[in-house]
Design a protein around this motif. Structure first.
Motif, PDB file in Angstrom:
ATOM      1  N   ASP A 247       0.888  -1.170   0.000  1.00 63.48           N
ATOM      2  CA  ASP A 247       0.000   0.000   0.000  1.00 63.48           C
ATOM      3  C   ASP A 247       0.930   1.226   0.000  1.00 63.48           C
ATOM      4  O   ASP A 247       1.525   1.573   1.031  1.00 63.48           O
ATOM      5  N   ARG A 250       0.318   4.227   2.416  1.00 67.77           N
ATOM      6  CA  ARG A 250       0.656   3.868   3.798  1.00 67.77           C
ATOM      7  C   ARG A 250       2.183   3.806   3.979  1.00 67.77           C
ATOM      8  O   ARG A 250       2.728   4.293   4.977  1.00 67.77           O
ATOM      9  N   LYS A 253       3.697   7.221   4.346  1.00 67.98           N
ATOM     10  CA  LYS A 253       3.495   7.784   5.706  1.00 67.98           C
ATOM     11  C   LYS A 253       4.415   7.086   6.708  1.00 67.98           C
ATOM     12  O   LYS A 253       5.008   7.725   7.583  1.00 67.98           O
ATOM     13  N   ASN A 413       5.236  -4.164   7.272  1.00 69.54           N
ATOM     14  CA  ASN A 413       4.257  -3.089   7.021  1.00 69.54           C
ATOM     15  C   ASN A 413       4.179  -2.085   8.177  1.00 69.54           C
ATOM     16  O   ASN A 413       3.106  -1.520   8.445  1.00 69.54           O
ATOM     17  N   ASP A 414       5.253  -1.899   8.865  1.00 71.08           N
ATOM     18  CA  ASP A 414       5.373  -0.852   9.897  1.00 71.08           C
ATOM     19  C   ASP A 414       6.860  -0.634  10.158  1.00 71.08           C
ATOM     20  O   ASP A 414       7.688  -1.396   9.639  1.00 71.08           O
TER      21      ASP A 414
END
Ligand code: NAD
Length: 530
Positions: A247, A250, A253, A413-414
């Motif tokens: 994504d 995302r 960010k 994903n973080d």
């Protein structure tokens, strides 16, 4: 008395002066800690945890003033002082209040058949006096968590906060005073390098250090003189890998937060961003647009330490000299403060300083990659190995890549967040350090595991004791072949001998052997297959 000045790096204003501990006083502090240890280590765990709870409650009660003090001392925005210092400290303490009894309880382990009838367990004993030396970037969280972990495990602590943020050292000392620890159990020694050196020279039983690789090496060398075990939580150059199937909005960010939170002064900052070629242009465009939206003093604070700002400028200049392009940012803001614009950099190559050395500032260098294997190779091409992140909606692929990264921690994903899960062990590989804390490891690292095996002592002797006989030798051959060999069938006479030897341990020995050891050995050699 000498004093350490605390300037606010976001304004340049003098905040306060904190009295410095004379390095010569560290020896006496160690003597007080040694005197306090017998009683503190014998204090029931539940009571030790009550002090911990008081620290947590005072911290949370004082959340607003403490966040302001942290912000003043570091230049970070107040919300980051709450989100990334006070909250995770309270969360980790709360975790240990619930889990410490279980983590430190003796652990039963299996006992092999040779020692049939025994039982075995591991007991966790405190080490003695622990020296904790901390950095300035998260001066509260990176101090209270190791100090209290050591205390929970039953140790006394000499704690040296960073001289760059002495106000936070004083805040921590106030919290410990308010919790009412017995004298000598935890002592705060304010000062710089000399005080840190004095802590090491006072020969604590363990040193827990968070800081730069250069200092980590010096501490390890000094500790080696006295064989003091060290845990080193050092720097990072963390890679972020973004696949085309992530994504993208995302990931943009996440990258900005990972690179610019705490003005990039995070050991797990995103310091190298690799984006799959097909989405690279889109990613850079969106990252630049979003970076320009970040508001000074609201989403990002100032840097903390003047030499760090100079290093950021050096790394940027080196990259520009070699052909990199600043897409946005790149300037120090406001004379007399340590604000530096969040910066996006492209056209970087793996050999530039900005892609190899820890920058520790608000800079996001981005480069493209073509294949999964290339991304893994680029990410692993570093002296460091603290944290990394992989971004893809295809979780099996993200996990496959995560498994191949040489890193103490990986987020999928973080970014950064593994450190904030108190259940997970935290620490680095390669030059990012050694040892783990947080989770069960966070208490075991401050303990001596003692292995205990209990024999009820009801048999006259054990099978492995003297006297050695040919029959005993044969019985051990049989047992080894039966338990661990390829052919596990045992001829009847061998089995009979083995059973006879086992039963023999229950009988009182008739007489001791009269032969000399040499004669006995020779006899065995004649009778046994060699
Ligand atoms: P630093 O190494 O300069 O100082 C850290 C502490 O060591 C300070 O308290 C300092 O006074 C003390 N010290 C300095 N020389 C000493 C000596 N010879 N003997 C004993 N003590 C000595 O680090 P810093 O600039 O405060 O912190 C930034 C570094 O810390 C960065 O590299 C960052 O990546 C790293 N860091 C690592 C983690 C982690 O968990 N891995 C977390 C935060 C920061």
């Amino acid at each position: 008395m000498t004093y350490m000045t605390q300037l606010n790096p976001a304004t340049g204003e003098l905040i306060t002066e904190i009295p410095e501990t004379d390095p010569a006083a560290v020896h006496a502090a160690m003597q007080r800690a040694r005197a306090a240890f017998p009683s503190w280590s014998q204090t029931p765990l539940a009571e030790r945890l009550r002090y911990l709870k008081r620290v947590r409650e005072h911290l949370v009660d004082g959340i607003e003033t403490i966040a302001k003090d942290i912000a003043k001392a570091t230049g970070k925005v107040e919300i980051e002082a709450v989100m990334a210092e006070i909250f995770p400290t309270a969360d980790t303490l709360h975790y240990y209040e619930k889990e410490a009894a279980n983590i430190l309880a003796p652990k039963r382990v299996k006992t092999p058949i040779l020692f049939f009838g025994n039982h075995s367990y591991v007991e966790y004993k405190p080490m003695g006096v622990v020296g904790v030396i901390s950095p300035w970037n998260y001066p509260l969280y990176l101090s209270i968590v190791p100090v209290l972990s050591a205390l929970i495990a039953g140790n006394c602590v000499l704690f040296k906060p960073s001289e760059v943020t002495p106000l936070v050292g004083a805040v921590i000392e106030d919290l410990f005073t308010a919790a009412g620890f017995p004298p000598g159990v935890v002592q705060v020694l304010h000062g710089g390098r000399e005080t840190g050196q004095a802590v090491v020279a006072a020969k604590p039983d363990k040193i827990f250090f968070t800081g730069s690789v250069a200092t980590g090496k010096k501490i390890m060398a000094a500790a080696a003189e006295h064989l003091i075990p060290v845990e080193l939580e050092l720097g990072g150059k963390d890679p972020m890998i973004v696949f085309a199937d992530a994504d993208i909005d995302r990931a943009v960010k996440g990258a900005l937060w990972g690179a610019f939170t705490n003005a990039g002064q995070v050991c797990m900052s995103v310091e190298r961003l690799y984006v799959e070629e097909s989405v690279y242009d889109e990613f850079v465009r969106k990252a630049v647009a979003a970076t320009k939206q970040l508001r000074q003093g609201i989403e990002y604070g100032s840097m903390t330490f003047p030499p760090q700002l100079e290093l950021v400028q050096e790394h940027l200049q080196d990259a520009i000299d070699q052909g990199a392009t600043i897409q946005c940012g790149g300037r120090a803001l406001q004379e007399g403060t340590l604000y530096f614009e969040p910066t996006v950099l492209t056209g970087v190559t793996p050999d530039m300083r900005i892609m190899r050395e820890e920058t520790f500032g608000p800079v996001l260098p981005i480069m493209p990659f073509k294949t999964e294997q290339e991304a893994i190779t680029l990410a692993n091409d570093s002296e460091y190995g603290l944290n990394a992140s992989v971004w893809s909606k295809d979780l099996p692929k993200a996990k496959r890549v995560a498994s191949q990264l040489i890193s103490g921690n990986v987020c999928i994903n973080d970014v950064i967040t593994t450190v904030a899960n108190p259940h997970l062990p935290f620490g680095g590989v390669k030059h990012s350090g050694m040892g783990r804390y947080h989770g069960p490891e966070g208490l075991h690292t401050f303990s001596h595991p003692t292995s205990i095996m209990v024999n009820k002592g009801t048999k006259p002797r054990e099978i492995n004791w003297h006297p050695y006989t040919p029959e005993l030798h044969q019985a051990f051959n049989t047992l080894t072949q039966f338990l661990y060999g390829k052919k596990r069938s045992v001829p009847f006479p061998a089995l009979k001998n083995l059973i006879g030897q086992v039963l023999g341990t229950y009988r009182k020995p008739k007489t001791t052997a009269t032969t000399t050891p040499t004669t006995q050995q020779n006899t065995q050699n004649q009778n046994l297959p060699m």
